[in-house]
Design a protein around this motif. Structure first.
Motif, PDB file in Angstrom:
ATOM      1  N   UNK A  22      -4.219 -29.667  -6.116  1.00  0.00           N
ATOM      2  CA  UNK A  22      -3.855 -30.607  -7.276  1.00  0.00           C
ATOM      3  C   UNK A  22      -3.859 -29.755  -8.654  1.00  0.00           C
ATOM      4  N   UNK A  23      -2.932 -30.507  -9.496  1.00  0.00           N
ATOM      5  CA  UNK A  23      -2.433 -30.026 -10.602  1.00  0.00           C
ATOM      6  C   UNK A  23      -2.872 -31.049 -11.197  1.00  0.00           C
ATOM      7  N   UNK A  24      -3.507 -30.761 -12.467  1.00  0.00           N
ATOM      8  CA  UNK A  24      -4.086 -31.760 -13.350  1.00  0.00           C
ATOM      9  C   UNK A  24      -4.245 -31.339 -14.845  1.00  0.00           C
ATOM     10  N   UNK A  25      -4.304 -32.068 -15.658  1.00  0.00           N
ATOM     11  CA  UNK A  25      -4.813 -31.961 -16.948  1.00  0.00           C
ATOM     12  C   UNK A  25      -5.802 -32.984 -17.355  1.00  0.00           C
ATOM     13  N   UNK A  26      -6.725 -32.552 -18.547  1.00  0.00           N
ATOM     14  CA  UNK A  26      -7.618 -33.776 -18.933  1.00  0.00           C
ATOM     15  C   UNK A  26      -7.067 -34.713 -19.770  1.00  0.00           C
ATOM     16  N   UNK A  27      -8.017 -35.808 -19.717  1.00  0.00           N
ATOM     17  CA  UNK A  27      -7.550 -36.933 -20.561  1.00  0.00           C
ATOM     18  C   UNK A  27      -8.857 -37.037 -21.466  1.00  0.00           C
ATOM     19  N   UNK A  28      -8.448 -38.129 -22.462  1.00  0.00           N
ATOM     20  CA  UNK A  28      -9.345 -38.564 -23.409  1.00  0.00           C
ATOM     21  C   UNK A  28     -10.731 -39.079 -23.044  1.00  0.00           C
ATOM     22  N   UNK A  29     -10.792 -39.482 -21.963  1.00  0.00           N
ATOM     23  CA  UNK A  29     -12.271 -39.727 -21.328  1.00  0.00           C
ATOM     24  C   UNK A  29     -12.824 -38.565 -20.597  1.00  0.00           C
ATOM     25  N   UNK A  30     -12.453 -37.457 -20.451  1.00  0.00           N
ATOM     26  CA  UNK A  30     -12.647 -36.530 -19.697  1.00  0.00           C
ATOM     27  C   UNK A  30     -13.836 -35.756 -20.413  1.00  0.00           C
ATOM     28  N   UNK A  31     -15.178 -35.580 -19.928  1.00  0.00           N
ATOM     29  CA  UNK A  31     -16.197 -34.714 -20.999  1.00  0.00           C
ATOM     30  C   UNK A  31     -15.763 -33.099 -20.811  1.00  0.00           C
ATOM     31  N   UNK A  32     -16.801 -32.360 -21.575  1.00  0.00           N
ATOM     32  CA  UNK A  32     -16.560 -31.007 -21.903  1.00  0.00           C
ATOM     33  C   UNK A  32     -16.340 -30.317 -20.470  1.00  0.00           C
ATOM     34  N   UNK A  33     -16.937 -30.658 -19.307  1.00  0.00           N
ATOM     35  CA  UNK A  33     -17.086 -30.006 -18.159  1.00  0.00           C
ATOM     36  C   UNK A  33     -15.388 -30.074 -17.474  1.00  0.00           C
ATOM     37  N   UNK A  34     -15.076 -31.276 -17.705  1.00  0.00           N
ATOM     38  CA  UNK A  34     -13.519 -31.357 -17.203  1.00  0.00           C
ATOM     39  C   UNK A  34     -12.585 -30.825 -18.010  1.00  0.00           C
TER      40      UNK A  34
END
Length: 136
Positions: A22-34
């Protein structure tokens, strides 16, 4: 597998990673852990295609200023954004790139149909784009 943010839970990312890389970026709902696990923006090469992926980027003709500046500084062949939960595939004539927002595949949110995009990259060609739809 690429994910343009709003993953929601690290368990989702772990499950996807167990299935495929997986290649991913975090989004606005993602918490500090993500946010500590993932970058906000990813630039990478897939075969001979330069990819730029970020969660909130807008779309052709209405890009966010930051994305516009990134495309001006270093062009991309493929731009992948999320955020709107609305499936959109457009060719951006101004920046000479393909823009994809795969919509939303998750079970939570306001979207009525869960969508994702499958495609093949062969050298510098992006082909066989397919919209995957799942019932809510």
């Amino acid at each position: 597998m690429w994910h343009a943010g709003d993953i929601g839970d690290a368990l989702v990312l772990e499950g996807l990673s167990a299935f495929k890389e997986v290649r991913a970026v975090y989004g606005n709902i993602d918490d500090w852990k993500m946010r500590s696990m993932l970058p906000r923006v990813q630039r990478f090469k897939c075969e001979d295609v330069n990819v730029l992926m970020m969660h909130i980027g807008g779309y052709p003709g209405r890009y966010q200023p930051e994305l516009k500046a990134m495309l001006k500084e270093e062009p991309a062949d493929l731009v992948v954004c999320g955020h709107s939960h609305i499936l959109k595939v457009m060719f951006d004539k101004h920046h000479n790139c393909l823009f994809i927002n795969p919509g939303a595949i998750g079970k939570h949110g306001f979207h009525q149909v869960r969508t994702a995009i499958r495609m093949e990259i062969d050298g510098d060609k992006i082909k066989h784009l397919e919209v995957l739809e799942l019932e809510r």
